[in-house]
Design a protein around this motif. Structure first.
Motif, PDB file in Angstrom:
ATOM      1  N   ARG A   1     -69.044  -0.894  -2.753  1.00  5.89           N
ATOM      2  CA  ARG A   1     -68.283  -0.602  -4.081  1.00  5.89           C
ATOM      3  C   ARG A   1     -67.671  -1.845  -4.923  1.00  5.89           C
ATOM      4  N   ARG A   2     -66.800  -2.681  -3.927  1.00  4.18           N
ATOM      5  CA  ARG A   2     -66.197  -3.962  -4.318  1.00  4.18           C
ATOM      6  C   ARG A   2     -67.199  -4.863  -4.931  1.00  4.18           C
ATOM      7  N   ASN A   3     -68.385  -4.982  -3.993  1.00  6.95           N
ATOM      8  CA  ASN A   3     -69.506  -5.811  -4.606  1.00  6.95           C
ATOM      9  C   ASN A   3     -70.227  -5.496  -5.916  1.00  6.95           C
ATOM     10  N   GLY A   4     -70.180  -4.304  -6.157  1.00  6.76           N
ATOM     11  CA  GLY A   4     -70.404  -3.773  -7.414  1.00  6.76           C
ATOM     12  C   GLY A   4     -69.810  -4.221  -8.675  1.00  6.76           C
ATOM     13  N   GLU A   5     -68.099  -4.329  -8.196  1.00  2.00           N
ATOM     14  CA  GLU A   5     -67.370  -4.629  -9.367  1.00  2.00           C
ATOM     15  C   GLU A   5     -67.446  -6.051  -9.529  1.00  2.00           C
TER      16      GLU A   5
ATOM     17  N   LEU B   1     -66.388  -8.626 -13.123  1.00  7.39           N
ATOM     18  CA  LEU B   1     -65.269  -9.698 -13.220  1.00  7.39           C
ATOM     19  C   LEU B   1     -65.768 -10.780 -13.535  1.00  7.39           C
ATOM     20  N   ARG B   2     -67.099 -11.413 -12.813  1.00  7.95           N
ATOM     21  CA  ARG B   2     -67.630 -12.758 -12.965  1.00  7.95           C
ATOM     22  C   ARG B   2     -67.901 -12.822 -14.555  1.00  7.95           C
ATOM     23  N   ARG B   3     -68.599 -11.762 -15.093  1.00  7.71           N
ATOM     24  CA  ARG B   3     -69.130 -11.791 -16.439  1.00  7.71           C
ATOM     25  C   ARG B   3     -67.963 -11.886 -17.360  1.00  7.71           C
ATOM     26  N   ARG B   4     -66.806 -11.156 -17.079  1.00  3.96           N
ATOM     27  CA  ARG B   4     -65.552 -11.494 -18.149  1.00  3.96           C
ATOM     28  C   ARG B   4     -65.037 -12.716 -17.729  1.00  3.96           C
ATOM     29  N   PHE B   5     -65.031 -13.450 -16.689  1.00  5.29           N
ATOM     30  CA  PHE B   5     -64.477 -14.713 -16.349  1.00  5.29           C
ATOM     31  C   PHE B   5     -65.283 -15.590 -17.148  1.00  5.29           C
TER      32      PHE B   5
END
Length: 122
Positions: free
Chosen positions: A30-34, A38-42
């Motif tokens: 689940r964390r890897n799916g998030e 976050l990377r795209r937002r950054f």
């Protein structure tokens, strides 16, 4: 004949341990799916800051009263008179590229003016 290991890797009575491992793997998944979100937002935020910086630099260069090369040399001459002389803008009078108020020691409108040599220096 040698004895082969059991094809079932789960030992009898270790179902609870196996259940705990599955839960941990699900949590990690689940964390890897998030992470991509976050990377795209950054990356989007970084691109926005870079675009704003480029717009600011272009606006500064376009609004300058001097040609772009002279404006860049003027900005480069800001630190001190040595750099202003190195880029070829010293001495400069008020209103010319290369003139910075903090380079004008006596306030007469001429920045980085050559001073007479001290006594004993020739």
């Amino acid at each position: 004949m040698p004895r082969l290991p059991s094809p079932n890797p789960v030992r009898p009575g270790s179902e609870r341990r196996l259940r705990d491992l599955r839960q941990r793997f699900r949590a990690v998944s689940r964390r890897n799916g998030e992470a991509p979100s976050l990377r795209r937002r950054f990356q989007a935020a970084t691109a926005l800051v870079a675009a704003a910086f480029v717009v600011a630099v272009v606006w500064i260069l376009a609004s300058s009263p001097w040609p772009i090369a002279a404006t860049l040399r003027h900005i480069a001459s800001a630190p001190n008179c040595g750099v202003a002389r190195w880029v070829g803008l010293a001495p400069a009078t008020r209103g010319q590229p290369g003139y910075w108020k903090h380079h004008d020691r006596d306030g007469d409108g001429i920045a980085c003016e050559p001073w007479p040599p001290r006594r004993g220096e020739t």
